[in-house]
Motif scaffolding. Structure first.
Motif, PDB file in Angstrom:
ATOM      1  N   SER A 147     -44.283 -11.338   6.149  1.00 48.51           N
ATOM      2  CA  SER A 147     -44.197 -11.297   4.691  1.00 48.51           C
ATOM      3  C   SER A 147     -44.385 -12.697   4.117  1.00 48.51           C
ATOM      4  CB  SER A 147     -42.846 -10.738   4.244  1.00 48.51           C
ATOM      5  OG  SER A 147     -42.605  -9.468   4.803  1.00 48.51           O
ATOM      6  N   THR A 151     -42.603  -5.014   4.959  1.00 55.50           N
ATOM      7  CA  THR A 151     -43.771  -5.765   5.439  1.00 55.50           C
ATOM      8  C   THR A 151     -43.365  -6.744   6.533  1.00 55.50           C
ATOM      9  OG1 THR A 151     -43.480  -7.388   3.644  1.00 55.50           O
ATOM     10  CG2 THR A 151     -45.068  -5.597   3.281  1.00 55.50           C
ATOM     11  N   VAL A 172     -48.159  -4.307   6.152  1.00 58.22           N
ATOM     12  CA  VAL A 172     -47.274  -3.135   6.147  1.00 58.22           C
ATOM     13  C   VAL A 172     -46.594  -3.006   7.510  1.00 58.22           C
ATOM     14  CG1 VAL A 172     -47.146  -0.637   5.863  1.00 58.22           C
ATOM     15  CG2 VAL A 172     -48.748  -1.974   4.463  1.00 58.22           C
TER      16      VAL A 172
END
Length: 341
Positions: A254, A251, A286
């Protein structure tokens, strides 16, 4: 010999037991290996050939009637015993309550989390616990030198270094992206394995539940609002969340998610170490490399993912201080969750 057969048949027809045990004694005496019927069979071997047909039919009739009589007597005594037992019951006496078991606290919390996200349109996806390197690491943007690939952190299958016990349920997300094109909205509960020493705060086996949402125009704000809704549903309407910058290979950006301590109301206590906050999960948008690895166009689609330990949520929700209690099957501990169904 005909007289012996008739005499034995008469005794069978007139037999009236006074106790159930007498029926079995009579059966052994007549039909047992050393019984009177076998004695007749031995004598039958010596009779003249022209008499064998008639005597054989008589012996078969004796055997069949003796078996039928004994079975009928058994059934009569069983029915009589049942009637006696039922007549002895006091139908006015209050019934005795049976103690029913309950779901394990991990199952309770898992089901609650699934139910909350199902309201947001998430479906449950599942995958194998024994996985390969691609689904656990490579497809999730883990570099070759990442420490998670070391034997100290991961259980590898000895005969094949490419096969391992999954370390997170993110592998289910990869399998979902492989077989399904966006929009994707799934949660992935399951058991995971990591090479860690067992203590009150860590275990080599634990449970995770991860979520993945991919579609056009998905933003960080969508993720924050979804996780705030989740926190309020699990810990109470008064719950607040905060996000701290973090790093995960799959990710970018994050974050770690904290919830306000439900024990002290955010004022500070030993459980939250005086901070008023408790960490519950990691999350983030993502990484485009993950989308590319799974043949999803990062220019068209975006998404977010999150993951939490079910044991961690259960510890915070129920005030459990030792992770090992979840695995010991101590009924004194489990009975505390009888009313949590």
């Amino acid at each position: 010999m005909t007289d012996k057969i008739n005499e034995l048949l008469r005794r069978v027809e007139e037999f009236k037991p006074k106790a159930a045990a007498e029926i079995e004694e009579f059966r052994i005496k007549i039909l047992g290996k050393k019984g009177e019927l076998n004695a007749l069979m031995e004598e039958f071997k010596t009779v003249a050939p022209e008499l064998k047909r008639e005597l054989g039919q008589q012996i078969n009739r004796l055997k069949n009637e003796a078996s039928a009589r004994i079975n009928a007597l058994r059934e009569e005594w069983q029915n009589a015993a049942a009637d006696t037992a039922s007549s002895d019951d006091d139908l006015t006496r209050p019934g005795t309550s049976e103690h029913l078991g309950s779901r394990h606290p991990i199952s309770l919390v898992r089901n609650q989390i699934v139910e909350v996200f199902s309201r947001l349109g998430y479906t449950v996806a599942e995958g194998p616990e024994i996985e390969d390197d691609w689904h656990v690491f490579s497809a999730l943007n883990f570099p070759p030198e990442h420490p998670a690939r070391d034997m100290q952190d991961t259980f590898f299958i000895e005969k094949d270094p490419d096969i391992l016990l999954r370390t997170h349920t993110s592998s289910i997300q990869v399998r979902t992206m492989e077989r399904q094109k966006p929009p994707i909205r799934v949660i992935c509960p399951g058991r995971v394995f990591r090479n860690e020493a067992i203590s009150y705060r860590a275990h080599c086996i634990f449970h995770q539940i991860e979520g993945l949402y991919i579609d056009e125009g998905v933003s960080f704000a969508d993720m924050k609002q979804s996780l705030l809704y989740f926190a309020k549903e699990i810990f109470g309407e008064q719950t607040a969340i905060r996000m701290r910058p973090s790093y995960f290979p799959f990710t970018e950006p994050s974050a770690e998610v904290d919830v306000s301590c439900n024990l002290c109301g955010g004022k500070g206590c030993p459980v939250c170490k005086g901070t008023g906050w408790l960490e519950i999960m990691g999350c983030g948008m993502v990484d485009p490399n993950v989308l590319k690895a799974n043949d999803i166009d990062p220019e068209k689609y975006s998404g977010f993912a999150f993951g939490m330990g079910i044991e961690r949520i259960a510890m915070l929700k129920y005030g459990v201080k030792d992770l090992r209690l979840y695995f010991e099957n101590d009924v004194r501990f489990l009975h505390q969750f009888d009313e949590a169904l």
